[in-house]
Design an enzyme around this catalytic site. Sequence first.
Site, PDB file in Angstrom:
ATOM      1  N   GLU B  50       0.779  -1.175   0.007  1.00 21.17           N
ATOM      2  CA  GLU B  50       0.027  -0.158   0.017  1.00 21.17           C
ATOM      3  C   GLU B  50       0.852   1.065  -0.089  1.00 21.17           C
ATOM      4  OE1 GLU B  50      -0.688  -2.497   1.725  1.00 21.17           O
ATOM      5  OE2 GLU B  50      -2.680  -3.123   1.737  1.00 21.17           O
ATOM      6  N   PHE B 112     -11.852  -6.632  13.601  1.00 16.04           N
ATOM      7  CA  PHE B 112     -10.936  -7.360  12.574  1.00 16.04           C
ATOM      8  C   PHE B 112     -10.334  -6.166  11.663  1.00 16.04           C
ATOM      9  CE2 PHE B 112      -9.531  -9.614   8.565  1.00 16.04           C
ATOM     10  CZ  PHE B 112      -8.419 -10.263   9.032  1.00 16.04           C
ATOM     11  N   GLN B 113      -9.190  -6.114  11.503  1.00 15.97           N
ATOM     12  CA  GLN B 113      -8.544  -5.075  10.535  1.00 15.97           C
ATOM     13  C   GLN B 113      -9.302  -3.636  10.849  1.00 15.97           C
ATOM     14  OE1 GLN B 113      -8.706  -6.645   6.367  1.00 15.97           O
ATOM     15  NE2 GLN B 113      -6.709  -7.427   6.817  1.00 15.97           N
ATOM     16  N   LYS B 162     -17.771   0.229   5.860  1.00 19.76           N
ATOM     17  CA  LYS B 162     -18.186  -0.622   4.766  1.00 19.76           C
ATOM     18  C   LYS B 162     -19.578  -0.359   4.599  1.00 19.76           C
ATOM     19  CE  LYS B 162     -17.956  -5.386   3.383  1.00 19.76           C
ATOM     20  NZ  LYS B 162     -17.468  -6.669   3.523  1.00 19.76           N
ATOM     21  N   MET B 480      24.727   7.921   2.518  1.00 15.76           N
ATOM     22  CA  MET B 480      24.633   9.250   2.943  1.00 15.76           C
ATOM     23  C   MET B 480      24.992   8.883   4.686  1.00 15.76           C
ATOM     24  SD  MET B 480      24.556  12.234   2.615  1.00 15.76           S
ATOM     25  CE  MET B 480      23.423  13.170   1.070  1.00 15.76           C
TER      26      MET B 480
END
Lengths: 160, 566
Positions: B50, B112-113, B162, B480
């Site tokens: 993502e 959940f999630q 949802k 760096m």
Amino acid sequence: MKHTLSVLLQNKPGALSRVTGLFSGRGFNIESLCVAETLDSKVSCMTLVTRGDDAIVEQITKQLHKLIDVIKVTDITEGEFVEREMVLIRVKAEANTRAEVLRIIDIFRGKVVDVSPTTYTVEITGQETKIKAVIDILRPIGIKEIIRTGTIATARAPKN
Amino acid sequence: MSKITGSQAIIKCLQEEGVDTIFGFPGGAVIDLYDELLDSDIKHVLVRHEQGAVHAADGYARASGKVGVALLTSGPGATNGVTAIATAYMDSIPVVVFTGQVPRALIGNDAFQEVDIVGITRPCTKHNYLVSDPNELVATIREAFYLASSGRPGPVLIDLPKDVVASMMSFPDKKPIKMKTYQPTVDPHPGQVEKACKACLKAKRPMLYIGGGVILSNANKELTELAEKLSIPVTMTLMGLGGFPGTNPLSLGMLGMHGSYASNMAVAKSDLLIAVGARFDDRVTGRLDAFAPHAEIIHIDIDPTSISKNVDVDIPIVADCKHALRAMNSWFDDAKQFDGKAIKEKHKPWLEQVAQWNEKHPLTYHEEGDIIKPQYVIEVLNKLTGGDAIITTEVGQNQMWAAQFYKFNEPRRLLTSGGLGTMGYGLPAAIGAKLAFPDKTVIDVAGDGSIQMNIQELATARQYNAPVKVAILNNGYLGMVRQWQELFYNKRYSATVMEVTPDFVELAKAYGAVGLRATTKDEVEPVIKEALATDNLVIMDFAVSREEGVFPMVPAGKATTEMLLV
């Protein structure tokens, strides 16, 4: 220097945390914070007391403005204003001090709002300096608990 | 009015905003919306992580100037996007991120999630929303696009429970958006413009210091007009590169920590600094009290919070850069006291001084026989692409060399994570840019360290025919940090040695891409030529000199005139 900011913001979930998050995230300090609905139930008014030099307070004001939920920011310490705070103090009040506590409260135009055999709970309203004076004078008698509301303030209305 | 589902409403909103491509990764919370996407003409690009989705949307936005759009599922999908959202936020990039959320009844239940992504992203978005009322979905999306793309742009996140997306709702007609609480100042105050212009007429040693705001407001033409009209040298921040042509004689290149000697000296000696769409970042100013100590400062910025934040400004102009510069240009065109020739004559000694600094310490590096110098790779890339490729970078030495040695003549050609400094930005951003401009050459200048942070997106590039070219400056170090350890920590290389890296040529093959390698200087040009000639995704692995440093360098906290030189 101490500044009292009056912030009008949308009365939406999360709006308050946008403000407090801004202060913690950018390292500004909050001395007190009071927030409640205004006449328009869609708008809240927040009185926020902070400390900082002019540059910091300017940054705070601009950053608050930048929040999408904020409608208006006023640094009311810039002009004439009225500020009030309320405090509830539970103070020891035993046989030998009960009368004295009452006298002190009376002088400060406070009220007793709860009584127990050994304590009074008193309510005092006023400016920060007055609250401090009451606390200082009651402290030797024995303060058990203090609950303060934090400051609310408004600019004085124009007189002409 | 007939009702439609939330999914249908979202797709209609995207179409209304002219969105043709979105980047995302599906999951349970957004499965309804994904189902609806199948029937729409919007192209969905399935990334492999993502973070890549939001970086790709960001790259798409930076390259095209349009709003980039990402779609993530709830919970880990949303949190994986956070680094990329913060990246867009720090660089003021217009991105709208949709995240799925558990149904409203489950919010707060540790479902959940489930994660409070609105809470998590509050400090790294311009604004964000949890849509709790289906009737507000359409208005919220329209407002989000407006916020993302107007004023000082930035990412806006919309969290979609949802059940809200599954609800039926009406789709009202679009009206112009007016927000009581958000009205960015676009036009400059004429009095401030006049003050600024008069200061320009008075100055003997003026400097233009320009940042990403010039690019975001598409003000490069107005800026060039002003610089040339008054013969003012121009230095650019990392984000401002391309806002003024890098090959213009008035260009001094980048300033700041790894800026050119001439830029830093000129700012230090200037008597007027005109900051345009830049924010006096610590990497630009170095020690604040030694930054432009003799200069009166004009600051043009659309964000009032940027003004006098780090450096006290004498003449602030709150406005869109394009509008402010246009106003200044027309003030000079109308002013009787303005004599372009006389001004140019007056600035001649100053320009000569600047040119001397440039000659004394130009951007350069030491050749070492056969060994590939990373700077040389960038020079060859510049030569073979005619300075006209879209260059994305990772973060670190690769980024600084790209900024120093590629000559950006056009805006929106350098896509780099300037503010947040996100390693792993370059590859997904390159994919986003390539999908916005399929006919342009897009090159990700990478290090062997940072390319591994989002290397999984090679598969995305293959699947969606985004044949970007990845140029890895491979030195086997996190270069760096190693450079800082060399200079300031007695060469104690703590955790900067990449003892194991993949064989990038074989890795390219594993992804169905072309892998090329150069180990000597004379192989560099043929490898880049071959890479540019092939239609496929290419990884070029350049074995560069291992302990090369980026110079000039201003050590953190020092004045910008205290440069370590080559």
